[in-house]
Design a protein around this motif. Structure first.
Motif, PDB file in Angstrom:
ATOM      1  N   ARG A 134       0.832  -1.212   0.000  1.00  0.00           N
ATOM      2  CA  ARG A 134       0.000   0.000   0.000  1.00  0.00           C
ATOM      3  C   ARG A 134       0.863   1.257   0.000  1.00  0.00           C
ATOM      4  O   ARG A 134       0.585   2.219  -0.724  1.00  0.00           O
ATOM      5  N   GLY A 192       0.620   3.627  -3.034  1.00  0.00           N
ATOM      6  CA  GLY A 192      -0.046   4.850  -2.620  1.00  0.00           C
ATOM      7  C   GLY A 192       0.774   6.099  -2.865  1.00  0.00           C
ATOM      8  O   GLY A 192       0.224   7.197  -2.978  1.00  0.00           O
ATOM      9  N   PRO A 229      -0.398   6.900  -6.868  1.00  0.00           N
ATOM     10  CA  PRO A 229      -1.695   6.249  -7.100  1.00  0.00           C
ATOM     11  C   PRO A 229      -2.122   6.176  -8.553  1.00  0.00           C
ATOM     12  O   PRO A 229      -2.933   5.320  -8.916  1.00  0.00           O
ATOM     13  N   VAL A 279      -6.378   1.722  -2.405  1.00  0.00           N
ATOM     14  CA  VAL A 279      -5.529   2.847  -2.821  1.00  0.00           C
ATOM     15  C   VAL A 279      -6.297   3.771  -3.754  1.00  0.00           C
ATOM     16  O   VAL A 279      -6.221   5.003  -3.642  1.00  0.00           O
ATOM     17  N   GLU A 337      -8.781   5.726  -1.656  1.00  0.00           N
ATOM     18  CA  GLU A 337      -8.123   6.689  -0.771  1.00  0.00           C
ATOM     19  C   GLU A 337      -7.678   7.939  -1.508  1.00  0.00           C
ATOM     20  O   GLU A 337      -7.822   9.064  -1.004  1.00  0.00           O
ATOM     21  N   HIS A 338      -7.141   7.745  -2.709  1.00  0.00           N
ATOM     22  CA  HIS A 338      -6.547   8.877  -3.424  1.00  0.00           C
ATOM     23  C   HIS A 338      -7.458   9.474  -4.490  1.00  0.00           C
ATOM     24  O   HIS A 338      -7.306  10.643  -4.842  1.00  0.00           O
TER      25      HIS A 338
END
Length: 220
Positions: free
Chosen positions: A89, A93, A96, A148, A151-152
């Protein structure tokens, strides 16, 4: 900028990654990378065949940073999986935009293959067998890649979540309430919580694994 006499794969990958980080994956092209390196597009073809090869180099550059040293046996199997997943991750990450490339090129990436081998060994040591290992590994890879991206590219504080939280509660009571709660959950909490649910499922499979058929999957 003068062009180096000879470019390494690492230099090519770094230039391609710089383009992706700045302009997104859609901005990656032979012309853009050549410009990043201060050379002509035709000259770049001396080093790589096409964009597909550039993509492979980028994936290996990013995922080659993943520490694939297995955690010590003193760590419980769930903890070892969490460590390996966390390492993946962190690397993905950091860039991304390359997430789609990890899906496309994972079978040709030595870094992904090394990571997968370590994780499969941990799962085998834990007692997962046959088809269980297949599903567990793909589940973990899918979880990291999806997490990921969320999240991004679609975080819990993104405009979409804010808009959902404002939906009329008489029509969407669960969805609007969930979106409101989601805005108070941090990215690390979301990731670790989802991973915990996944690993709990594997642990339950192990606990119920007595008498499983040879492929490691329960009869239906």
């Amino acid at each position: 900028m003068p062009r180096p006499r000879s470019l390494t794969h690492a230099q090519l990958a770094s230039a391609a990654l710089a383009v992706i980080d700045r302009d997104g994956l859609a901005g990656l092209s032979m012309r853009a990378v050549a410009k990043e390196l201060g050379m002509s597009t035709m000259a770049l073809y001396r080093y790589v065949d096409d964009r597909d090869q550039l993509e492979q180099l980028v994936v290996e550059l990013v995922l080659g940073e993943v520490d694939t040293e297995p955690p010590g046996p003193e760590v419980p199997w769930r903890g070892r999986v969490e460590i390996m997943v966390g390492r993946l991750r962190d690397s993905v990450g950091a860039h991304p935009e390359i997430v789609p490339l990890t899906l496309t090129h994972r079978h040709r990436s030595p870094a992904v293959l090394r990571w997968s081998e370590v994780v499969l060994t941990i799962l085998a040591d834990a007692g997962l067998r046959g088809g269980q290992q297949v599903i567990a590994l793909r589940g973990l890879l899918g979880y990291v890649i999806g997490a990921v991206q969320l999240e991004h590219l679609g975080s819990l504080s993104a405009p979409g979540t804010v808009a959902i939280s404002a939906l009329p509660p008489d029509r969407f009571p669960q969805l609007s309430a969930t979106a409101q709660r989601a805005r108070r959950i941090g990215a690390d909490q979301e990731f670790s919580g989802g991973l915990d649910m996944l690993l709990r499922g594997m642990a339950e499979m192990l606990a119920d694994g007595a008498g499983l058929p040879p492929d490691g999957l329960p009869d239906r």
